[in-house]
Write an enzyme that holds these catalytic residues in place. Structure first.
Site, PDB file in Angstrom:
ATOM      1  CB  ALA A  79      -7.992 -29.550  -3.617  1.00 19.88           C
ATOM      2  NE  ARG A  93       7.591  -9.570   7.308  1.00 19.31           N
ATOM      3  CZ  ARG A  93       6.789 -10.066   6.396  1.00 19.31           C
ATOM      4  NH1 ARG A  93       7.292 -10.702   5.346  1.00 19.31           N
ATOM      5  NH2 ARG A  93       5.485  -9.956   6.517  1.00 19.31           N
ATOM      6  CB  VAL A  96     -10.921  -8.342  -9.837  1.00 20.06           C
ATOM      7  CG1 VAL A  96     -12.108  -7.394  -9.920  1.00 20.06           C
ATOM      8  CG2 VAL A  96     -10.061  -8.226 -11.084  1.00 20.06           C
ATOM      9  CE  LYS A 103      -8.281  -3.745  -7.284  1.00 23.70           C
ATOM     10  NZ  LYS A 103      -8.499  -2.995  -6.041  1.00 23.70           N
TER      11      LYS A 103
END
Ligand code: HSE
Length: 452
Positions: free
Chosen positions: A33, A49, A132, A205
């Site tokens: 990156a 949690r 997707v 999708k």
């Protein structure tokens, strides 16, 4: 360079996977990156949690809006799901000038037009690789890798739950209800698996892939959706004997007028389909996903992998984080458009075809009285409609049961595979066959895709 700061909304299965993969592969991700990517703030209703998952050093809150309001946060990851609060938060994050990464296919398939327009106006990115086919980088492939192509069609197994159910029905000869319970026990299917088994998840999708492939708006409301609840183990067996497997496919296709060569429109549909057993996609088993894309230059390409799960989906979320990190200082006009085509460019007005105008082939199963002349009546109706038969299978009579008049008759199944025809023409022919007194039960009709 200072790390880019990320706020995470919802640390469930995918969120915790994202946090741990980002941490585990921190050094490599930083090298790719060009700077570090740190989740510095997490919002979740279960603060205890969330705290146990991220440890100290990360701000944990129960109010997602506190993340959006934080001026240090550059990217917001939305992993809440659904169209309700998630939609408001995504719109608020965009309005606050944050880039958004989301796995929320339902949200984008239904409200994508509004969300992408808002992001475009604000000059921020909304990245959705994880929405997707989980870990399969199909959005990247469609938007960038295949950008030279005129895409002809896409067909995908894009719901793992239903593919698991169909695989088990075929391999073990079990009926739908029995396998669904097993899928729930194994944690593949949700406690309420409606969106999976009714084809809605797959339709979300394929709607997104259709928009990217053809440069048309996101139009989930025009998708034709059928799930797998009506499929029987018997049809799976007959299909197998004829050299086919039954898969729940999401299909989108550029439909071309055979005479003029001009595009007629876009097909956008989810339904069970017979697929030749020899195709690679027919052999995608269990909860795996696969997408076939046919482009005019590249030919047929196939993408295969895990369509769900913590780290596979995290893989896609992090790919988006890296993309956004690389591009967030770029001129927005130089970024890859959200749906691959620059908004407002001509050519986005191809209509979604009504199902009656879709041309495909069919599997038909008719439960008939085993009497002289029945087959010729059935084939006569198909011939009248100019529907050509490709293959046929007739079993020996297997049962004596009452017909509509209460008479005891020998019964059997006739299975017919047809060549291509318009769906409207097939609907009329099925109605005529159904009206024959010798056809004893509702006709089973399943579409067939050669995918060649
Ligand atoms: N319920 C989905 C599936 C999970 O079964 O594939 C990922 O969208």
């Amino acid at each position: 360079m200072k790390s880019i700061q990320v706020g995470l909304l919802g640390i469930g299965t995918v969120g915790s996977g994202t946090y741990s993969v980002l941490k585990r592969n921190q050094a490599e991700i930083r090298r790719r990156a060009g700077r570090g990517i740190d989740i510095t703030m997490v919002a979740d209703l279960d603060v205890a949690r969330a705290r146990s998952l991220v440890g100290e050093g990360v701000t944990v809150v129960n109010d997602a809006r506190a993340v959006i309001a934080n001026p240090d946060i550059d990217i917001v990851i939305e992993l809440i799901g659904g169209y309700g609060i998630a939609r408001q938060l995504v719109m608020e994050a965009i309005a606050a000038g944050k880039h958004v990464v989301t796995a929320n296919k339902a949200l984008l398939a239904v409200h994508g037009t509004e969300i992408f327009a808002a992001a475009h106006a604000k000059g921020v990115m909304v990245a959705f690789e994880a929405a997707v086919a989980g870990g399969i980088p199909i959005i990247k492939a469609l938007r960038e890798g295949l950008t030279a192509n005129s895409i002809q069609w896409i067909a995908g197994i894009i719901n793992g739950t239903t593919n698991f159910i169909l695989s088990e029905m075929r391999n073990k000869g079990l009926d739908f209800d029995v396998v669904l319970k097993e899928a729930q026990r194994l944690g593949y299917a949700e406690a309420d698996p409606t969106f999976d088994i009714e084809g809605v998840d797959a339709a979300h999708k394929i709607t997104l892939m259709s928009a990217i492939a053809f440069g048309v708006p996101v139009q989930f409301d025009k998708a034709h959706i059928e799930g797998i609840t009506a499929l029987s183990a018997q049809d799976i067996r007959y299909a197998e004997q004829l050299g086919y497997r039954i898969k729940l496919l999401g299909i989108t296709k550029r439909s071309i007028d055979g005479k003029t060569g001009a595009p007629r429109g876009i097909e956008l549909r989810v339904h069970p389909s017979l697929v030749p057993s020899k195709r690679l996609i027919a052999n995608v088993e269990g909860a795996m996903n696969a997408v076939v894309v046919q482009g005019d230059a590249v030919g047929t390409t196939l993408y295969y992998g895990k369509g769900a799960g913590s780290e596979p989906t995290a893989s896609a979320v992090i790919a988006d984080l890296v993309d956004v990190t690389r591009l967030h200082t770029a001129d927005p006009a130089h970024r890859v458009p959200h749906l691959a085509f620059h908004p407002g460019a001509p050519g986005d007005d191809l209509p979604v075809l009504p199902m009656a105008d879709v041309v495909t082939s069919y599997y038909l199963r008719l439960r008939v009285a085993d009497q002289a002349g029945v087959l010729s009546k059935v084939t006569g109706i198909l011939a009248d409609a100019d529907i050509s038969i490709d293959a046929m299978l007739q079993r020996e009579a297997d049962e004596i049961a009452a017909d509509a008049n209460g008479s005891q008759v020998e019964q059997t199944d006739i299975i017919i595979l047809t060549h291509d025809t318009r769906e409207g023409t097939m609907n009329d022919a099925v109605a005529r066959m159904q009206a024959l007194p010798s056809v004893l039960q509702p006709i089973t009709r399943i579409r067939k895709e050669e995918l060649a």
